[in-house]
Design a protein around this motif. Structure first.
Motif, PDB file in Angstrom:
ATOM      1  N   SER A  10       8.004  22.726  22.457  1.00 52.59           N
ATOM      2  CA  SER A  10       7.148  22.613  23.637  1.00 52.59           C
ATOM      3  C   SER A  10       5.692  22.756  23.223  1.00 52.59           C
ATOM      4  CB  SER A  10       7.519  23.648  24.699  1.00 52.59           C
ATOM      5  OG  SER A  10       7.306  24.946  24.239  1.00 52.59           O
ATOM      6  N   ASP A  40       1.639  22.707  25.052  1.00 48.92           N
ATOM      7  CA  ASP A  40       0.700  22.563  26.151  1.00 48.92           C
ATOM      8  C   ASP A  40      -0.321  21.511  25.731  1.00 48.92           C
ATOM      9  OD1 ASP A  40       1.932  24.496  27.699  1.00 48.92           O
ATOM     10  OD2 ASP A  40       0.715  26.117  26.885  1.00 48.92           O
ATOM     11  N   LYS A  68       2.438  20.200  30.270  1.00 48.16           N
ATOM     12  CA  LYS A  68       3.297  20.710  29.195  1.00 48.16           C
ATOM     13  C   LYS A  68       4.357  19.673  28.830  1.00 48.16           C
ATOM     14  CE  LYS A  68       6.265  24.633  28.102  1.00 48.16           C
ATOM     15  NZ  LYS A  68       6.694  25.949  28.584  1.00 48.16           N
ATOM     16  N   GLU A  76       7.860  18.988  26.671  1.00 46.99           N
ATOM     17  CA  GLU A  76       8.980  19.746  26.112  1.00 46.99           C
ATOM     18  C   GLU A  76      10.075  18.790  25.667  1.00 46.99           C
ATOM     19  OE1 GLU A  76      10.024  23.771  27.562  1.00 46.99           O
ATOM     20  OE2 GLU A  76      11.877  22.789  28.200  1.00 46.99           O
TER      21      GLU A  76
END
Length: 173
Positions: free
Chosen positions: A105, A107, A113, A115
């Motif tokens: 993951s 940011d 975000k 993932e």
């Protein structure tokens, strides 16, 4: 502890977590003696690490990774012996014995975000992969879009499910 619906059955277990190489090593285990079949172990071992904001490689900046291994002693090694009914009714969460998992993951922005999660059934070689993107649209509103890809032979655990695209909205109040 006691196993539901059986006075002679029992189970014991434990877990641990600790810092290792600036990440966290974690694990858990249980031993179950159901009295109506052979006793079995379940165990998991994992490691998670978050790269710093000043990572040398730009694409690793603020990246979090988790890698895990899971052993299910109650699982089957032969796909013909899979008990899908126990999975569908929630009595079990896995059909085979050995699994590996990975999560990545990042940011991309404080409000966005990315993932990627993956699970591999090491016994029947089926797999599950799910990329997703989450946007914090408002203070308490999160919008997520993603895809779930299942692969493997039709008789395998993850080979049976259809692929799914999804959109999700979560509002916290």
């Amino acid at each position: 502890g006691k196993v539901a619906s059986s006075t002679a059955s029992w189970m014991a277990g434990g877990d641990f977590a600790g810092n290792l190489w600036e990440g966290t090593l974690h694990g858990e285990w249980s031993y179950t003696d159901p009295n109506i079949r052979t006793p079995f172990w379940k165990a998991g071992l994992g490691y998670d690490y978050t790269f710093a904001s000043d990572a040398r490689l730009a694409w690793l900046k603020d990246v979090a990774v988790v890698i895990e291994y899971s052993h299910n002693g109650a699982g089957a090694l032969d796909t013909a012996r899979y008990d899908f009914n126990s999975l569908f009714t929630g009595r079990e969460v896995a059909l085979a014995r050995n699994y590996a998992g990975f999560t990545f993951s990042r940011d991309i922005h404080p409000l966005l975000k990315l993932e990627l999660s993956a699970i591999a059934n090491l016994d029947d070689r089926s797999h599950f992969v799910s990329p997703s993107l989450q946007w914090n649209a408002l203070n308490d509103l999160y919008l997520t879009g993603g895809f779930q890809r299942f692969g493997g032979q039709r008789t395998a655990e993850f080979g049976r499910a259809p692929n799914i695209a999804f959109l999700q909205a979560q509002f916290y109040f």
